[in-house]
Design a protein around this motif. Structure first.
Motif: not given
Length: 319
Positions: A265-282
């Motif tokens: 449900e997060c907005e476009a352009g928002t980081v919605c997941y982070v771990d030690k290897k990467t991060f994911i953008i909606k």
């Protein structure tokens, strides 16, 4: 065969080399005037001029190819054919009609699609499955001349504007040599372009690289690859420019989303997941998993190396 070669950037150098290696007589090379570069504003040769000078070939650098003085200068070389590869100026009819076999252009697309500037990068940006090179007999239009030969190339999954540029430069050089052979023997039958299938692409600008996360992750990922290495794709993180060099498309069905309870449900352009290897953008559709990036003032690095020294939280808005 006696050839006058017209070209300017790196893409044209391979074709010039191939013509020389094939044993043709390159009577002269025509390229753009030297341009100032850097703080010193010292004049720099074009890549084609550098190659011509290395082979001791006469170099002509007209400010305007249409000038009558330059047209008359060309006549003195009595060439069988003019070969044009990314020269950078439109040629007048007086030049196009001058050589016995005409002016042959090497264009990095499957004509009549992707006429105009930057066809290589746009093929990647548009997510094309195939691109290629077309040799054509030039007329006064922009890439509208009769088609001579075509070589089709399948794009790799991670194809970039830079990698396709390198591949098509090699393909174009080989295709031009085949074209010259066919013209000399009369075995090539020119084919009219189908205007109903024609399309034009525009020049690349730095501003095109600013990422709009309301678009689909697939569109954004293609743009990132197409603008690599220039002008590059970018967004902003905490007020600093953040270039993204490599990313993957992730969908709701992928394990990294489902197994980590990533918020959908997060907005476009928002980081919605982070771990030690990467991060994911909606994105507007699906997600973008960042693999390689470069923060303003820093060197290019993998996402895991970046996260060791930079704090990125879920909920961070980019742009």
């Amino acid at each position: 065969m006696r050839v006058v070669f017209m070209g300017t950037p790196d893409f044209a150098v391979g074709t010039l080399k191939a013509i020389i290696e094939a044993g043709h007589d390159v009577a002269a090379v025509v390229t753009q005037p030297d341009k100032p570069r850097g703080r010193s504003k010292s004049l720099v040769f074009s890549p084609v001029k550098e190659e011509a000078v290395a082979h001791g070939i006469t170099v002509l650098q007209p400010e305007r190819a249409r000038d009558e003085a330059f047209v008359e200068e060309l006549r003195k070389y009595n060439a069988d054919v003019f070969v044009v590869v990314a020269f950078g100026q439109l040629l007048p009819k007086s030049i196009i009609d001058m050589p016995r076999l005409g002016c042959i252009n090497v264009h990095a697309s499957l004509l009549p699609k992707y006429r105009g500037a930057s066809p290589i990068q746009w093929a990647v940006i548009d997510g094309c499955e195939y691109s290629g090179v077309t040799t054509m007999k030039m007329d006064e239009g922009l890439d509208t001349g009769d088609i001579l030969l075509v070589d089709k190339v399948k794009l790799d999954k991670k194809e970039t504007g830079g990698s396709l540029f390198d591949r098509l430069s090699i393909v174009g050089a080989k295709l031009l040599i085949k074209t010259l052979e066919g013209l000399e023997t009369g075995s090539i039958i020119p084919e009219k372009q189908n205007e109903a299938e024609s399309s034009y692409v525009k020049m690349l600008k730095k501003s095109m690289g600013e990422l709009d996360f309301t678009k689909s992750a697939r569109q954004i990922e293609c743009l990132i690859r197409g603008l690599n290495p220039w002008p590059s794709a970018f967004t902003h993180l905490n007020g600093k420019m953040l270039k993204i060099w490599d990313a993957d498309v992730v969908t709701d069905s992928d394990d990294i989303i489902n197994n980590n309870n990533v918020s959908k449900e997060c907005e476009a352009g928002t980081v919605c997941y982070v771990d030690k290897k990467t991060f994911i953008i909606k994105c507007g559709k699906d997600y973008l998993k960042v693999n390689e990036l470069q923060l303003e003032g820093k060197k290019r690095m993998s996402a895991d190396a970046f996260l060791l020294g930079s704090h990125v939280e879920e909920g961070t808005a980019l742009g």
